[in-house]
Design an enzyme around this catalytic site. Structure first.
Site, PDB file in Angstrom:
ATOM      1  N   ARG A  51       0.671  -1.228  -0.173  1.00 44.46           N
ATOM      2  CA  ARG A  51      -0.150  -0.021  -0.006  1.00 44.46           C
ATOM      3  C   ARG A  51       0.887   1.300   0.065  1.00 44.46           C
ATOM      4  O   ARG A  51       0.688   2.193  -0.728  1.00 44.46           O
ATOM      5  CB  ARG A  51      -0.919   0.041   1.237  1.00 44.46           C
ATOM      6  CG  ARG A  51      -2.192  -0.682   1.239  1.00 44.46           C
ATOM      7  CD  ARG A  51      -2.532  -1.173   2.258  1.00 44.46           C
ATOM      8  NE  ARG A  51      -1.658  -2.165   2.788  1.00 44.46           N
ATOM      9  CZ  ARG A  51      -1.728  -3.543   2.366  1.00 44.46           C
ATOM     10  NH1 ARG A  51      -2.645  -4.036   1.858  1.00 44.46           N
ATOM     11  NH2 ARG A  51      -0.676  -4.345   2.471  1.00 44.46           N
ATOM     12  N   THR A  52       1.681   1.417   0.901  1.00 45.72           N
ATOM     13  CA  THR A  52       2.478   2.636   1.129  1.00 45.72           C
ATOM     14  C   THR A  52       3.115   3.050  -0.156  1.00 45.72           C
ATOM     15  O   THR A  52       3.153   4.053  -0.679  1.00 45.72           O
ATOM     16  CB  THR A  52       3.555   2.590   2.095  1.00 45.72           C
ATOM     17  OG1 THR A  52       2.660   2.113   3.411  1.00 45.72           O
ATOM     18  CG2 THR A  52       4.024   4.036   2.838  1.00 45.72           C
ATOM     19  N   LYS A  80      25.721  -4.326  -1.138  1.00 47.03           N
ATOM     20  CA  LYS A  80      27.288  -4.322  -1.209  1.00 47.03           C
ATOM     21  C   LYS A  80      27.951  -3.713  -0.214  1.00 47.03           C
ATOM     22  O   LYS A  80      29.136  -3.446  -0.007  1.00 47.03           O
ATOM     23  CB  LYS A  80      27.674  -3.643  -2.390  1.00 47.03           C
ATOM     24  CG  LYS A  80      27.189  -4.267  -3.819  1.00 47.03           C
ATOM     25  CD  LYS A  80      27.811  -3.593  -5.008  1.00 47.03           C
ATOM     26  CE  LYS A  80      26.568  -3.635  -6.466  1.00 47.03           C
ATOM     27  NZ  LYS A  80      27.083  -2.481  -7.041  1.00 47.03           N
ATOM     28  N   ARG A 101      11.278   3.720   3.308  1.00 49.69           N
ATOM     29  CA  ARG A 101      10.844   3.036   4.418  1.00 49.69           C
ATOM     30  C   ARG A 101      12.016   1.961   4.539  1.00 49.69           C
ATOM     31  O   ARG A 101      13.019   1.699   3.881  1.00 49.69           O
ATOM     32  CB  ARG A 101       9.767   1.875   4.029  1.00 49.69           C
ATOM     33  CG  ARG A 101       9.586   0.920   4.885  1.00 49.69           C
ATOM     34  CD  ARG A 101       8.465  -0.058   4.538  1.00 49.69           C
ATOM     35  NE  ARG A 101       7.115   0.694   4.937  1.00 49.69           N
ATOM     36  CZ  ARG A 101       6.002   0.024   4.699  1.00 49.69           C
ATOM     37  NH1 ARG A 101       5.975  -1.151   4.622  1.00 49.69           N
ATOM     38  NH2 ARG A 101       4.933   0.744   5.011  1.00 49.69           N
ATOM     39  N   HIS A 129       5.114   5.935  11.410  1.00 53.17           N
ATOM     40  CA  HIS A 129       4.619   5.809  10.127  1.00 53.17           C
ATOM     41  C   HIS A 129       3.529   6.817   9.845  1.00 53.17           C
ATOM     42  O   HIS A 129       2.306   6.577   9.793  1.00 53.17           O
ATOM     43  CB  HIS A 129       3.810   4.229  10.155  1.00 53.17           C
ATOM     44  CG  HIS A 129       3.500   4.027   8.510  1.00 53.17           C
ATOM     45  ND1 HIS A 129       3.727   4.473   7.444  1.00 53.17           N
ATOM     46  CD2 HIS A 129       2.985   2.769   8.180  1.00 53.17           C
ATOM     47  CE1 HIS A 129       3.339   3.773   6.447  1.00 53.17           C
ATOM     48  NE2 HIS A 129       3.060   2.626   6.814  1.00 53.17           N
TER      49      HIS A 129
HETATM   50  N1   CP Z   1      -0.072  -0.063   6.034  1.00 57.82           N
HETATM   51  C1   CP Z   1       1.071  -0.391   5.198  1.00 57.82           C
HETATM   52  O1   CP Z   1       2.146   0.103   5.530  1.00 57.82           O
HETATM   53  O2   CP Z   1       0.965  -1.267   4.464  1.00 57.82           O
HETATM   54  P1   CP Z   1       2.257  -1.662   3.536  1.00 57.82           P
HETATM   55  O3   CP Z   1       3.238  -2.410   4.436  1.00 57.82           O
HETATM   56  O4   CP Z   1       1.592  -2.792   2.451  1.00 57.82           O
HETATM   57  O5   CP Z   1       2.773  -0.552   2.903  1.00 57.82           O
END
Ligand code: CP
Length: 305
Positions: A51-52, A80, A101, A129
């Protein structure tokens, strides 16, 4: 002018939050706006995501920008041994914005300190998040008509779940009441309990996930037990199926109750909940597109009318 990043929800005032949500509403009305023409956005995902990453990339595409990046760090030179500092310095020379991320708590903060372009934290370990929180706040306001005076029941992995940590802080401006439902192993960390106490936010803790708790909720926020954060996998096995929301458990819940989940789900919400009008987690994920369009405009200082 100082460069804007989105590293932590703690840095946003209520005014900032409401501005981002209001702008997201404009994108829900029309997501296709040519605001990023000629700009390049990098998505660096050192941890898996559906999603993110895809909603951020959709956001850029619908704003007319271009995307570079990786969804698997094994294909990047970090495999590496390249340092995060060097990766961020390189990518900052190619792109106008970095969405990252990372599995390490604090990685986004560090990236923001060494980057020449804005950094958006798309999740750093068990820490924060913030873009998820903004889409959660958008979803709460949209379904409740207000962010104020809501009873939020947070269920599941409250120890490792970064979404619940960010949501607790994000909601703190709007007079929430919290009920934390978790087994002893996955309780809300002390620092967040202290945060509630210091901000005068009422909360309760319980291990019992039953109708008595559900019937008091305006928002029922389910979470996945975060297998990837456990050092001891035997402990994960003990708690992984601890709670499951089934449709019959919602039968006496409030009319305005909505079930949220940051997703992915792996058994916390039975499939028979999906057709209940109170299930909102699919629309919640869709709201991520509009909210992330708004976040991109926020950090790049782009006006939307
Ligand atoms: N909610 C969320 O962070 O989903 P993903 O890990 O799929 O990005």
């Amino acid at each position: 002018m100082t460069m804007k990043h989105l590293v932590s929800i703690n840095e946003l005032s209520p005014k900032d939050i409401l501005r981002i949500l209001d702008r997201a509403e404009l994108f829900e009305q029309d997501p296709n706006r040519d605001l990023l023409r000629g700009r390049v956005v990098a998505t660096l995902f050192f941890e898996p995501s559906t999603r993110t990453r895809l909603s951020f990339e959709t956001a850029v595409n619908r704003l007319g920008g271009r995307i570079i990046g990786f969804s698997d760090a094994a294909t990047s030179s970090s495999s590496k041994g390249e340092t995060l500092k060097d990766t961020i310095s390189m990518v900052g020379g190619y792109a106008d914005l970095i969405i990252m991320r990372h599995y390490l708590e604090g990685a986004a903060r560090y990236a923001s300190e060494v980057s020449r372009v804005p950094i958006v934290n798309a999740g750093d370990g068990a820490n924060q998040h913030p873009s998820q929180t903004l889409l959660d706040l958008y979803s709460i306001r949209k379904t409740q008509g207000t962010l104020y005076d809501r009873t939020i029941v947070l269920v599941g992995d409250l120890k490792y779940g970064r979404t619940v940590h960010s949501l607790l802080v994000g909601m703190s401006h709007f007079r929430p009441r919290f009920i934390f439902v978790a087994p002893d192993e996955l309780r809300m960390p002390q620092e967040y309990l202290d945060f509630c106490r210091n901000h005068g936010i009422p909360y309760e803790e319980t291990r019992a996930f039953d109708r008595e708790v559900i019937d008091r909720a305006d928002i029922l926020y389910m979470t996945r037990v975060q297998r990837e954060r456990f050092v001891d996998l035997e402990e994960y096995e003990r708690v992984k199926n601890i709670y499951e929301l089934t449709n019959d458990m919602l039968s006496t819940s409030r009319d305005n109750l909505r079930v949220l989940h940051p997703l992915p789900r792996v058994g916390e919400i039975a499939q028979d909940v999906d057709d209940n009008p109170k299930a909102y987690f699919i629309q919640q994920a869709r709201n991520g597109l509009y909210t992330r369009q708004s976040i991109i405009c926020e950090v790049l200082g782009l006006e939307v009318h």
